[in-house]
Structure formats: structure tokens, C-alpha cells
Design a protein around this motif. Structure first.
Motif, short mmCIF file in Angstrom:
data_model
loop_
_atom_site.label_atom_id
_atom_site.label_comp_id
_atom_site.label_asym_id
_atom_site.label_seq_id
_atom_site.Cartn_x
_atom_site.Cartn_y
_atom_site.Cartn_z
N GLY A 1 10.33 1.33 22.43
CA GLY A 1 9.88 0.00 22.04
C GLY A 1 8.68 0.00 21.12
N LYS A 2 7.66 0.78 21.45
CA LYS A 2 6.43 0.83 20.64
C LYS A 2 6.74 1.33 19.22
CE LYS A 2 1.73 2.63 20.80
NZ LYS A 2 0.76 3.42 21.56
N ARG A 3 7.58 2.35 19.11
CA ARG A 3 7.95 2.89 17.80
C ARG A 3 8.75 1.85 17.01
NH1 ARG A 3 10.20 8.51 18.27
NH2 ARG A 3 11.94 7.48 19.24
N GLY A 4 9.69 1.16 17.67
CA GLY A 4 10.46 0.11 17.01
C GLY A 4 9.57 -0.99 16.49
N ASN A 5 8.59 -1.41 17.29
CA ASN A 5 7.66 -2.44 16.85
C ASN A 5 6.86 -1.98 15.63
OD1 ASN A 5 8.45 -4.22 18.84
ND2 ASN A 5 6.85 -3.58 20.27
N HIS A 6 6.45 -0.70 15.63
CA HIS A 6 5.72 -0.17 14.47
C HIS A 6 6.61 -0.17 13.23
CE1 HIS A 6 3.07 3.21 12.61
NE2 HIS A 6 2.74 2.02 12.15
N LEU A 7 7.88 0.19 13.38
CA LEU A 7 8.79 0.19 12.23
C LEU A 7 9.02 -1.23 11.69
CD1 LEU A 7 11.43 2.84 13.29
CD2 LEU A 7 9.73 3.03 11.48
N ARG A 8 9.00 -2.24 12.56
CA ARG A 8 9.16 -3.63 12.12
C ARG A 8 7.88 -4.19 11.48
NH1 ARG A 8 12.74 -3.34 16.40
NH2 ARG A 8 11.16 -3.57 18.02
N SER A 9 6.75 -3.54 11.70
CA SER A 9 5.46 -4.03 11.21
C SER A 9 5.31 -3.84 9.70
CB SER A 9 4.32 -3.29 11.92
OG SER A 9 4.13 -2.00 11.37
N ALA A 10 4.23 -4.36 9.16
CA ALA A 10 3.94 -4.24 7.72
C ALA A 10 3.75 -2.78 7.29
CB ALA A 10 2.71 -5.06 7.37
N ASP A 11 3.48 -1.87 8.23
CA ASP A 11 3.35 -0.44 7.88
C ASP A 11 4.68 0.13 7.37
OD1 ASP A 11 0.69 -0.30 8.59
OD2 ASP A 11 1.07 0.58 10.56
N PHE A 12 5.80 -0.43 7.83
CA PHE A 12 7.10 0.09 7.43
C PHE A 12 7.98 -1.02 6.84
CE2 PHE A 12 5.60 3.40 10.28
CZ PHE A 12 5.92 4.54 9.56
N PHE A 13 8.92 -1.58 7.60
CA PHE A 13 9.87 -2.54 7.05
C PHE A 13 9.28 -3.91 6.77
CE2 PHE A 13 12.87 0.41 9.19
CZ PHE A 13 13.56 0.80 8.07
N ASP A 14 8.17 -4.27 7.39
CA ASP A 14 7.57 -5.60 7.25
C ASP A 14 8.66 -6.66 7.45
OD1 ASP A 14 5.78 -7.64 6.85
OD2 ASP A 14 5.30 -7.10 4.79
N ALA A 15 9.29 -6.58 8.62
CA ALA A 15 10.46 -7.41 8.92
C ALA A 15 10.19 -8.91 8.85
CB ALA A 15 11.02 -7.04 10.29
N ALA A 16 8.96 -9.34 9.12
CA ALA A 16 8.64 -10.77 9.03
C ALA A 16 8.74 -11.26 7.59
CB ALA A 16 7.25 -11.04 9.59
N LYS A 17 8.34 -10.44 6.65
CA LYS A 17 8.37 -10.80 5.23
C LYS A 17 9.69 -10.41 4.55
CE LYS A 17 5.60 -10.40 1.05
NZ LYS A 17 4.42 -9.79 0.43
N PHE A 18 10.28 -9.29 4.98
CA PHE A 18 11.51 -8.76 4.39
C PHE A 18 12.55 -8.56 5.51
CE2 PHE A 18 7.97 -7.18 1.81
CZ PHE A 18 8.31 -7.71 0.57
N PRO A 19 13.22 -9.63 5.93
CA PRO A 19 14.11 -9.54 7.10
C PRO A 19 15.42 -8.80 6.85
CG PRO A 19 14.18 -11.73 6.16
CD PRO A 19 13.12 -10.99 5.41
N GLU A 20 15.74 -8.49 5.59
CA GLU A 20 17.03 -7.84 5.30
C GLU A 20 16.87 -6.67 4.35
OE1 GLU A 20 19.87 -11.78 5.58
OE2 GLU A 20 19.19 -11.12 3.62
#
Length: 187
Positions: free
Chosen positions: A76-95
Motif C-alpha cells: 500500500g505505501k509503495r502504491g501510494n508513492h507511485l500515485r503521488s507527484a513523485d511518480f504518476f501524479d495520478a491526481a493531475k494525470f489520471p490516465e
């Protein structure tokens, strides 16, 4: 983004369109961690369309939309880090989006040349793959199997976060192997 919009370019003349069955498909990746260990993950929310000729075992086009919020590495912690702005920035780039531009070969020797967009950056990539065959399932649906893999440099797409190790190495490798195992239903 709608897969139909991405697929408007599909070349005529091929026998069928296939829609991915996400319950029987996998979009995965592997990256080096701490210079010697490989960490794998996958995405659980994606859609894909493939134009293919089952008789010739060829493809004419492929397109995919992958939800970055669905990244899963079993930690879970690693997945959250990958979704963060450090990696995929999923909030800004959802796809993440892939659209093929050219396909060569048939059977077990297919090359799909296309554009991959991650974090708003689009780069060309090549996937090597196979048309694994076609069968009718127990409910009368015609299904086909496809497999592919490719390699990207994550920094090309703005995924630059890293941490230097005491030994002089880095926490996360730059090269990411992409793997696809797709079961799709003929439309």
C-alpha cells in the motif's frame, strides 16, 4: 478519455474489433529496486481495443487507456508513492494512453509501434508481441489472446524521483519493462 476517440484512426480491411476482458487480462511492469532487486506491479483499471485478423494472426491497430490511480504493487505505501507527484501524479494525470501508429509482422512475431503518453508527455515506443489465437468460450463469445512486452525509460516521461544510496547507486532504476497479457472478446 474514450477508447473510441483514440481508435478513430483504425485501418479498414481487417476482420474484427476486440475489446479487452479486464477480468482475464493484465497490464504489468517491472523496475529495478536498490540496484539488484526487481519490483513488479500492475494496473487494475484499463480499457483496450484491438483491430485484428484472426485468420492471418495479424493486428492493424491497438489503443489503450490505463488509469494511473489503479497502480498496485501489493504494498500500500509503495502504491501510494507511485500515485503521488513523485511518480504518476495520478491526481493531475489520471490516465496513461497508448495509440498504435504502425504494426508489422504476424503470429508470434508482431511489432507494434505507437505513442505512449504518461504525465502529459508523449513518446514513441515499440511493443513486441504475439497473436496467441482465437477460441469460442462456453457462452458462445469469440475470444482472442494477445501478449506483448516493451521497455521504456521512465525519465523520458517525467518520472524522475530517486534517492541516492550510500553505496553510490540509486533506489529506482530508469528502465521499466512493460508486459501485457490480454484476453479480448470479438465485437
Amino acid at each position: 478519455m474514450s477508447i473510441a476517440l483514440l481508435f478513430a484512426f483504425a485501418q479498414p480491411g481487417f476482420s474484427a474489433s476486440y475489446k479487452i476482458d479486464p477480468m482475464h487480462s493484465e497490464v504489468g511492469f517491472t523496475v529495478q529496486h536498490l540496484m539488484f532487486f526487481k519490483v513488479s506491479g500492475y494496473f487494475t483499471d484499463f480499457e483496450d481495443t484491438i483491430e485484428a485478423d484472426s485468420q492471418a494472426r495479424t493486428l492493424s491497430a491497438a489503443a489503450a487507456v490505463i488509469k494511473t490511480t489503479s497502480v498496485d504493487t501489493r504494498i500500500g505505501k509503495r502504491g501510494n508513492h507511485l500515485r503521488s507527484a513523485d511518480f504518476f501524479d495520478a491526481a493531475k494525470f489520471p490516465e496513461m494512453i497508448f495509440v498504435s501508429k504502425k504494426v508489422e509482422g504476424s503470429g508470434n512475431d508482431i511489432k507494434v509501434y505507437g505513442d505512449l503518453t504518461i504525465r502529459g508527455t508523449t513518446k514513441p515506443i515499440v511493443l513486441s508481441g504475439a497473436f496467441l489465437g482465437e477460441n469460442k468460450d462456453a457462452w458462445g463469445n469469440v475470444r482472442a489472446g494477445f501478449a506483448a512486452k516493451g521497455m521504456i525509460n521512465r525519465k523520458d516521461f517525467g518520472l524522475t524521483w530517486n534517492a541516492i544510496l550510500e553505496s553510490g547507486g540509486v533506489t529506482v532504476g530508469d528502465d521499466v519493462e512493460i508486459t501485457l497479457q490480454v484476453e479480448a472478446i470479438k465485437s
